[in-house]
Write an enzyme that holds these catalytic residues in place. Structure first.
Site, PDB file in Angstrom:
ATOM      1  N   GLY A  17       0.828  -1.214   0.000  1.00 43.41           N
ATOM      2  CA  GLY A  17       0.000   0.000   0.000  1.00 43.41           C
ATOM      3  C   GLY A  17       0.860   1.261   0.000  1.00 43.41           C
ATOM      4  N   ALA A  73      15.246  11.203  -0.709  1.00 37.26           N
ATOM      5  CA  ALA A  73      16.417  11.132   0.167  1.00 37.26           C
ATOM      6  C   ALA A  73      17.384  10.039  -0.297  1.00 37.26           C
ATOM      7  CB  ALA A  73      15.980  10.886   1.608  1.00 37.26           C
ATOM      8  N   VAL A  74      16.841   8.895  -0.711  1.00 36.94           N
ATOM      9  CA  VAL A  74      17.710   7.801  -1.185  1.00 36.94           C
ATOM     10  C   VAL A  74      18.456   8.255  -2.442  1.00 36.94           C
ATOM     11  CG1 VAL A  74      17.728   5.481  -2.209  1.00 36.94           C
ATOM     12  CG2 VAL A  74      16.338   5.926  -0.183  1.00 36.94           C
ATOM     13  N   ARG A  80       1.009  -4.842  -5.750  1.00 40.78           N
ATOM     14  CA  ARG A  80       1.044  -6.115  -5.023  1.00 40.78           C
ATOM     15  C   ARG A  80       1.321  -7.161  -6.086  1.00 40.78           C
ATOM     16  NH1 ARG A  80      -2.749  -3.387  -1.494  1.00 40.78           N
ATOM     17  NH2 ARG A  80      -1.659  -3.220   0.486  1.00 40.78           N
ATOM     18  N   ASP A  95       5.444  -4.954   6.173  1.00 39.12           N
ATOM     19  CA  ASP A  95       6.066  -6.228   6.551  1.00 39.12           C
ATOM     20  C   ASP A  95       6.006  -7.252   5.414  1.00 39.12           C
ATOM     21  OD1 ASP A  95       3.211  -6.062   7.392  1.00 39.12           O
ATOM     22  OD2 ASP A  95       3.520  -8.191   7.766  1.00 39.12           O
ATOM     23  N   THR A 113       4.129   2.541   5.730  1.00 39.84           N
ATOM     24  CA  THR A 113       2.731   2.098   5.774  1.00 39.84           C
ATOM     25  C   THR A 113       1.995   2.985   6.767  1.00 39.84           C
ATOM     26  OG1 THR A 113       1.249   0.406   6.709  1.00 39.84           O
ATOM     27  CG2 THR A 113       3.559   0.191   7.252  1.00 39.84           C
ATOM     28  N   ASP A 168      -0.213   2.145   8.692  1.00 41.07           N
ATOM     29  CA  ASP A 168      -0.735   1.375   9.826  1.00 41.07           C
ATOM     30  C   ASP A 168       0.146   1.360  11.077  1.00 41.07           C
ATOM     31  OD1 ASP A 168      -2.867   0.713   8.220  1.00 41.07           O
ATOM     32  OD2 ASP A 168      -1.929  -1.107   7.469  1.00 41.07           O
ATOM     33  N   ASP A 172       2.392  -0.725  11.951  1.00 43.88           N
ATOM     34  CA  ASP A 172       2.212  -2.068  12.514  1.00 43.88           C
ATOM     35  C   ASP A 172       3.391  -3.005  12.213  1.00 43.88           C
ATOM     36  OD1 ASP A 172       1.826  -2.309   9.789  1.00 43.88           O
ATOM     37  OD2 ASP A 172       0.030  -3.543   9.935  1.00 43.88           O
ATOM     38  N   GLY A 210      -6.540   0.390   9.005  1.00 40.05           N
ATOM     39  CA  GLY A 210      -5.630  -0.199   9.975  1.00 40.05           C
ATOM     40  C   GLY A 210      -5.386  -1.696   9.832  1.00 40.05           C
ATOM     41  N   ARG A 211      -6.002  -2.313   8.797  1.00 39.94           N
ATOM     42  CA  ARG A 211      -5.736  -3.748   8.580  1.00 39.94           C
ATOM     43  C   ARG A 211      -5.562  -4.530   9.880  1.00 39.94           C
ATOM     44  NH1 ARG A 211      -0.913  -4.728   4.581  1.00 39.94           N
ATOM     45  NH2 ARG A 211       0.088  -3.584   6.245  1.00 39.94           N
ATOM     46  N   ALA A 237     -13.395  10.644  21.203  1.00 41.25           N
ATOM     47  CA  ALA A 237     -14.403   9.606  20.950  1.00 41.25           C
ATOM     48  C   ALA A 237     -14.847   8.958  22.263  1.00 41.25           C
ATOM     49  CB  ALA A 237     -13.819   8.549  20.014  1.00 41.25           C
ATOM     50  N   GLU A 238     -16.060   8.428  22.248  1.00 41.24           N
ATOM     51  CA  GLU A 238     -16.590   7.779  23.457  1.00 41.24           C
ATOM     52  C   GLU A 238     -16.023   6.374  23.635  1.00 41.24           C
ATOM     53  OE1 GLU A 238     -18.351  10.103  21.901  1.00 41.24           O
ATOM     54  OE2 GLU A 238     -18.604  11.285  23.719  1.00 41.24           O
ATOM     55  N   LYS A 290     -24.674  15.402  27.014  1.00 44.06           N
ATOM     56  CA  LYS A 290     -24.046  15.306  25.678  1.00 44.06           C
ATOM     57  C   LYS A 290     -25.126  14.925  24.686  1.00 44.06           C
ATOM     58  CE  LYS A 290     -19.326  13.502  26.080  1.00 44.06           C
ATOM     59  NZ  LYS A 290     -18.487  12.342  25.847  1.00 44.06           N
ATOM     60  N   GLU A 322     -10.849  -0.973  11.118  1.00 42.68           N
ATOM     61  CA  GLU A 322     -11.326  -1.968  10.152  1.00 42.68           C
ATOM     62  C   GLU A 322     -10.774  -3.344  10.529  1.00 42.68           C
ATOM     63  OE1 GLU A 322      -9.874  -1.003   6.251  1.00 42.68           O
ATOM     64  OE2 GLU A 322      -7.810  -1.351   6.803  1.00 42.68           O
TER      65      GLU A 322
END
Ligand code: ADP
Length: 325
Positions: free
Chosen positions: A14, A25-26, A75, A106, A129, A131, A133, A174-175, A190-191, A217, A226
């Site tokens: 992704g 930069a690379v 992919r 990953d 990514t 995420d 993660d 967020g896979r 958020a609640e 409220k 997700e």
């Protein structure tokens, strides 16, 4: 030790905001060190097709402020097959690429690791990514921008929720990783936050909504990460209606969280990681990932970054609950 002359660079999996900063930069660090960088278009797929472009300092001009990736990404299912990776290593040798920089998650790093293990290709990973993660690094390029995009959207939804006295369930990307959801939950007041792995705790969500209502409220926001695929928010909506008679509106933010101009944090870390990747290749490292650890960009062995980080960040959930009473 191989004398490094040519470096290949590709994006895989992704896209994420900040990938262009890393590419820039690379390329520029390579040129500064007398190397020739080659952009490989569309990830491992482009590698297999021999889609290599020689790059110079101007090829990466005026890109660092843009989301997505100028090299495009893909992919590539075939890359899971050893014969195909053998072909990829052969192509790299034929094109005289001495080291390959892979910007991705990953999954992409697993492909890079296989290339290294099986064919001794020198590989450098740059974690890109939204995420956040990937194990082995505290940060992945794109996370900050994605969280900000989602926060901006939820702020707008909150206006409507408040004006119409409604409950909204907002699903973020967020896979299966809770990181974006929890950050957005904290930043938007958020609640409650629904994690992708847990059973949905309808009792807790309903009691948080009712508690807020009882002190005046008139709107509630539930952030939902997700799951394997988008749509967990609809399950939450159905359960709240059936079990508690609560009407909630669903908004799935989806791909707007992937693009957009990278934040200053993403630009800065991506630039440092790109610079570091080339420096480590020149220093003789063979298979590593540029990692952000305790506020510093460093590098870690590639094997440490092949898994998803499985963090539940309970302290962030505690923060959401404490601050939204
Ligand atoms: P990400 O890198 O963002 O986690 P994916 O999991 O979709 O994204 O992986 C991107 C690409 O990396 C895949 O399409 C495939 O080409 C390659 N890849 C992923 N996992 C492996 C693996 N175990 N072995 C070889 N290549 C892999």
């Amino acid at each position: 030790m191989t004398q490094i002359k040519n470096i290949g660079i590709l994006c895989s999996g992704g896209d994420s905001p900040g990938m262009n900063c890393a590419i820039r930069a690379v390329v520029r660090t390579a040129i500064n060190n007398g190397l020739q960088p080659y952009g490989i278009v569309r990830g491992y797929q482009g590698l297999l097709e021999g889609n290599f472009i020689p790059m110079n300092a101007s090829s990466v001009g005026n890109i660092l402020q843009h989301g997505g990736t100028i090299l495009q990404t893909s992919r590539c299912k075939e890359f899971h097959e050893p014969d195909i990776r053998k072909e990829a290593a052969h192509i790299l040798r034929r094109k005289k690429i001495d080291a390959l920089v892979v910007i991705g998650g990953d999954g992409s790093f697993n492909g890079a690791w296989a290339l290294h293990e099986e064919h001794k290709v020198i590989v450098a990973g740059i974690p890109g990514t939204i995420d956040n993660d990937i194990s082995g690094t505290d940060y992945t390029i794109g996370f900050d921008t994605a969280v900000q995009t989602a926060v901006d959207a939820v702020d707008k939804i909150r206006d409507t929720a408040h004006s119409h006295a409604r409950t909204f369930i907002v699903e973020v990307m967020g896979r299966r990783s809770p990181a974006i959801a929890l950050h957005v939950g904290v930043c938007t007041g958020a609640e409650n936050v629904i994690y992708p792995k847990d059973e949905i705790d309808f009792d807790s969500i309903a009691s948080d909504i009712k508690r807020g209502m009882s002190r005046g409220k008139n709107s509630s926001i539930i952030i939902c990460a997700e799951g394997n695929k988008p749509g967990l928010a609809y399950e939450a909506q159905k359960g709240l209606k059936e079990k508690f008679g609560i009407d909630a509106h669903v908004c799935i933010l989806g791909h707007i969280q992937r693009g957009g101009n990278p934040s200053a944090i993403d630009r800065f870390i991506a630039s440092k990681m790109g610079y570091r990747a080339v420096s480590e290749i020149l220093a003789g490292k063979q298979a590593f990932v540029t990692a952000y650890i305790k506020g510093e960009v460093t590098s870690v062995p590639l094997q440490e970054c092949l898994k998803k980080k499985d963090e539940y960040l309970p302290q962030n959930m505690e923060l959401v609950k404490t601050l939204s009473i």
